[in-house]
Scaffold this motif. Structure first.
Motif, PDB file in Angstrom:
ATOM      1  N   GLY B  59       0.818  -1.205   0.000  1.00 40.53           N
ATOM      2  CA  GLY B  59       0.000   0.000   0.000  1.00 40.53           C
ATOM      3  C   GLY B  59       0.850   1.252   0.000  1.00 40.53           C
ATOM      4  N   PHE B  60       1.885   1.210   0.834  1.00 43.87           N
ATOM      5  CA  PHE B  60       2.759   2.370   0.959  1.00 43.87           C
ATOM      6  C   PHE B  60       3.419   2.684  -0.373  1.00 43.87           C
ATOM      7  CE2 PHE B  60       4.991   5.248   3.673  1.00 43.87           C
ATOM      8  CZ  PHE B  60       6.232   5.414   3.098  1.00 43.87           C
ATOM      9  N   ASN B  62       2.503   1.832  -3.300  1.00 39.82           N
ATOM     10  CA  ASN B  62       1.533   2.243  -4.305  1.00 39.82           C
ATOM     11  C   ASN B  62       1.253   3.728  -4.232  1.00 39.82           C
ATOM     12  OD1 ASN B  62       0.131   1.243  -6.443  1.00 39.82           O
ATOM     13  ND2 ASN B  62      -1.745   0.930  -5.292  1.00 39.82           N
ATOM     14  N   GLU B  63       1.151   4.194  -3.001  1.00 37.65           N
ATOM     15  CA  GLU B  63       0.846   5.606  -2.816  1.00 37.65           C
ATOM     16  C   GLU B  63       2.063   6.482  -2.990  1.00 37.65           C
ATOM     17  OE1 GLU B  63      -2.244   6.800  -2.539  1.00 37.65           O
ATOM     18  OE2 GLU B  63      -2.484   4.704  -3.085  1.00 37.65           O
ATOM     19  N   CYS B  64       3.190   6.003  -2.547  1.00 39.79           N
ATOM     20  CA  CYS B  64       4.409   6.809  -2.595  1.00 39.79           C
ATOM     21  C   CYS B  64       5.492   6.002  -3.276  1.00 39.79           C
ATOM     22  CB  CYS B  64       4.871   7.191  -1.199  1.00 39.79           C
ATOM     23  SG  CYS B  64       3.520   7.756  -0.178  1.00 39.79           S
TER      24      CYS B  64
END
Lengths: 596, 216
Positions: B59-60, B62-64
């Motif tokens: 998730g991390f 993907n976002e950053c």
């Protein structure tokens, strides 16, 4: 960013620990996460092309086919995968939407096919990313017009008439599609010839001829051969009148025909003659009558029926009417300014032609025209538009071999609402929503205040001042705030107020304070907006139809003995059902000719 | 599958990609891409399992994609959870609390350590973390101004439309109540020990803390 906000939910909830020392009340219980936490990879087989993705990825958008339990219908037990018998190329884009949160429109694909795929997977086209939205809209508009033209061409087609067609229908066919019969073609050319003759006669009339014997002065030909010219004119008018009457007779809808542009031109072309017949040989009115003869020149516009280019030009003008209007306006401004300047500059001089400002207008206009400002400006606009529209029409012509004569005249862009996207009802509330609700609830407990919305807030302010105590159930506590969604520019278009649930305050009655319980079911309508701001931007559009109706039904009408101020809840309630998408897909202002 | 992935070594390094452009010699574009320590190391340092770390990292990342979160992005993300009000102030303090190295960006390790403390840590660890959150200037004491800042930031998140309506002195009252509870020796500041002791005595708070166990 919207796609992955769900990823940050654990972080947001963890951060809520920071509120705890400040909280004056206990926190509510967190929602139980029934699903197993471990992520798994799902296999999706689309017509043989096997895709794999995390389950979480698909769960990001629970309102789509892939994100909801609807995909279970496509699950194949034997192969342990979800099988879709759809286009695998398109599926790539669909899956990318889930992964990145942005939907892109592939340029090489047909727009209808794309939309069908989107509809199947439950994705609304409005969420197409800004990078591709322009292209999508253009293609869509083009497509719609193409279809409209198609249907028109079919209707006014060259299909042979049924044998029992009346004379009227046959005549109308002959007029509209002259190449269907020889007679029609002959008539077409004859009228064309006479239009040309009439126009040339008008021109030649004024040319000075050699004077008749015995006179020195040059005469215009019109006076020398006045008999000949008047005979010619009469003949032309007779033919035009005959043609007009025939068309009027044959027209399927006489009112529509009479109102159409071409018929107006026809009438204007022949009217001066008849008016001249009717009017007596009076000195006073003959001046006006002469002016009327000017209108004979409008016969040249009758060529529009014979020339496609003219019609395209007409369409172009119509389409860029607003731009032309603005151009004219700005030119008028310039003319007035310069005329005034010239007038005042030349004021002192004797014998000047600029005797007044209007007199200077003429000078200014001529000068500007000479400078070519007018011409270049118009040409730039018109030429580009004309060329493009010509290109498209000729393309169409070459492809299909003909163009219905009527459809070119109806060149206004059909404006229809985008009824292709249907709001999907939220079927299941995601765990994400539960958690988010819980988080906000925790914040409320920390601060010992509750979220409301603008409506109730203003109500309550009034109530407070009047001194009523109202009690509200905590289940209604976390209400919808203002319509701010932090997600996208497009939210402005789709923001709609969900003021219904907050209206639980009834005033006026002193004896009892009933709190209206909106039966909010767990199929969460409480935070559609926040959810929508966090998940796909589309969820604003999706109403939980059932829940809302339930909510409305369960709100009894407030007591009638309220004070004078009208309850603001009443307009709010209809607001729920109003899927007020103020999105205007097909905007009227600038009709781009590229999609003509 | 986790084992297979776990054996991929992920080194800690700053990978700089410099674009050697003769024209733009002044601007050396460096794309900093941070890669976290190995999965085993993180597993050892935090209370998460490998699987959970994988999910978190996915998730991390993907976002950053660059591997770090800067304050702007952080504020933006956090604001999305609180559409009603203004979460930027509180997000700022949160950012500082997560950014243990104080370099203006949160790496994945810092992120995950913070999460581990908050979600899986002992009571004392959580309270210490909260204390550091409140202690804006990191001097070991929470004074009135700091607390007022924090409280105001929290109330900002509520937004304008609340019930009952937010009056101006509500944050102040809240701060007063807090100090009354925490500041036993009336020194005007709250030390870490005072804070921890006071919190542990507060049964209500302990119960609430329990609820936040294992929120993942």
């Amino acid at each position: 960013m919207a796609a992955g906000v769900a990823t940050w939910m654990p972080f947001a909830r963890a951060a809520a620990v920071g509120w705890l020392p400040l909280a004056q009340k206990t926190m509510p219980k967190p929602p139980v996460d029934k699903k197993s936490r471990s992520d798994e990879i799902l296999f999706v087989n689309v017509s043989g092309l096997r895709f794999q993705t995390w389950k979480n990825t698909l769960d990001r958008y629970p309102d789509t086919l892939l994100g909801s339990s609807e995909k279970e219908f496509f699950y194949n037990e034997e192969t342990q995968e979800y099988f879709f018998d759809r286009d695998p190329e398109m599926f790539r884009h669909i899956l990318n939407f889930f992964r990145t949160g942005k939907l892109h429109y592939p340029r090489h694909e047909c727009i209808q096919a794309f939309e069908e795929e989107l509809a199947f997977y439950g994705i609304i086209p409005e969420i197409i990313g800004d990078c591709c939205m322009e292209e999508y809209r253009d293609r869509k508009k083009e497509n719609q017009e193409r279809l409209a033209e198609d249907t028109e061409a079919e209707n006014a087609g060259d299909a042979p008439l049924p044998p029992d067609a009346t004379l009227r229908e046959r005549l109308w066919r002959a007029f509209e599609n002259p190449h269907t019969s020889t007679m029609a073609l002959v008539f077409y050319y004859v009228t064309g010839f006479f239009i040309a003759v009439s126009v040339i006669a008008n021109v030649v009339e004024t040319v000075p001829c050699r004077p008749i014997k015995g006179s020195i002065k040059d005469l215009p030909c019109g006076e020398k051969f006045s008999v000949a010219f008047s005979c010619l004119d009469t003949a032309c008018v007779l033919i035009f009148s005959f043609e007009y009457l025939m068309r009027l007779y044959a027209a399927p809808s006489r009112c529509d025909f009479a109102r159409s542009v071409m018929s107006v031109i026809d009438v204007v072309a022949i009217l001066p003659f008849y008016i001249g017949l009717v009017m007596p040989e009076n000195e006073e009115v003959s001046g006006a009558f002469v002016t009327l003869r000017v209108f004979r020149v409008f016969r040249i516009f009758k060529f529009s029926r014979h020339s496609q280019g003219l019609r395209i030009l007409g369409c172009t003008l119509q389409a860029c009417a607003s731009e032309l209007g603005f151009l004219l306006f700005s030119l008028t401004m310039a003319v007035i300014i310069f005329a005034t300047v010239m007038f005042y500059a030349e004021k002192g001089t004797k014998g000047t032609t600029f005797s007044s400002i209007p007199a200077s207008f003429w000078y200014t206009i001529v000068t500007m025209t000479t400078l070519g400002l007018l011409i270049t400006a118009i040409h730039y606009q018109l030429l580009i538009q004309l060329l493009m529209s010509l290109y498209f029409h000729l393309q169409y012509l070459f492809m299909w071999g003909h163009v219905g004569l009527s459809d070119l005249l109806s060149c206004c862009v059909p404006q229809d609402g985008d009824g292709d996207s249907t709001p999907l009802c939220v079927k299941n509330r995601s765990a994400f929503e539960h958690q988010h609700h819980h988080l906000l609830h925790c914040l409320e407990k920390t601060t010992n205040h509750e979220f409301t919305d603008e409506v109730t807030y203003s109500e309550v302010c009034v109530t407070d001042s009047v001194g009523f105590r109202t009690s509200r159930s905590t289940s209604l506590s976390s209400q919808q705030g203002a319509t701010t969604t932090c997600c996208s520019r497009r939210a402005k278009r789709r923001a709609f107020r969900l003021a219904n649930s907050t209206v639980s305050v009834s005033r006026g009655s002193v004896q009892e304070l009933d709190t209206l319980h909106v039966t909010k079911t767990p199929a969460g309508t409480q935070y559609p907006q926040s959810r929508s701001s966090l998940n796909a931007r589309t969820e604003n559009l999706k109403l939980n139809c059932d829940d809302y109706t339930a909510a409305i039904i369960s709100i009894p009408t407030p007591p009638a003995n309220t004070p004078d101020e009208s309850l603001p809840n009443s307009p709010a309630i209809p607001g729920i059902l109003r899927n007020s998408r103020s999105s205007t897909f097909n905007t009227q202002e600038t009709v781009k000719i590229s999609s003509l | 599958m986790g084992v297979v992935l776990g054996t991929f070594p992920m080194h800690t390094k700053q990978v700089d990609y410099r674009r050697r452009d003769k024209i733009d010699d002044e601007l050396e574009m460096t794309m900093v891409c941070h890669r976290p320590e190995g999965l085993e190391q993180l597993e050892a340092q935090t209370n998460f399992t490998k699987r959970e770390l994988q999910i978190l990292y996915r998730g991390f990342k993907n976002e950053c994609p660059s591997g770090v979160v800067n304050e702007e992005t952080f504020k933006h993300i956090y604001a999305q959870f609180f559409p009603h009000g203004d979460a930027s102030t509180y997000a700022h303090y949160l950012f500082n609390a997560f950014d243990t190295t104080n370099n203006g960006s949160i790496k994945f390790e810092e992120f995950v350590m913070g999460l581990s403390t908050l979600l899986r840590g002992t009571m004392r660890e959580k309270l210490e973390w909260t204390f550091h959150l409140y202690d804006i200037n990191n001097d070991g004491y929470i004074n009135r101004e700091e607390m007022t800042e924090i409280v105001r930031a929290i109330y900002d998140m509520m937004g304008k439309y609340t019930y009952p309506a937010l009056k101006g002195d509500v944050p102040k009252q809240h701060v007063d109540a807090f100090f009354q509870k925490m500041d036993k020796n009336k020194a005007g500041v709250v030390t870490l020990e005072e804070f921890i002791v006071a919190c542990q005595e507060d049964e209500m708070m302990m119960r609430s803390m329990q609820l936040f166990e294992n929120v993942m």
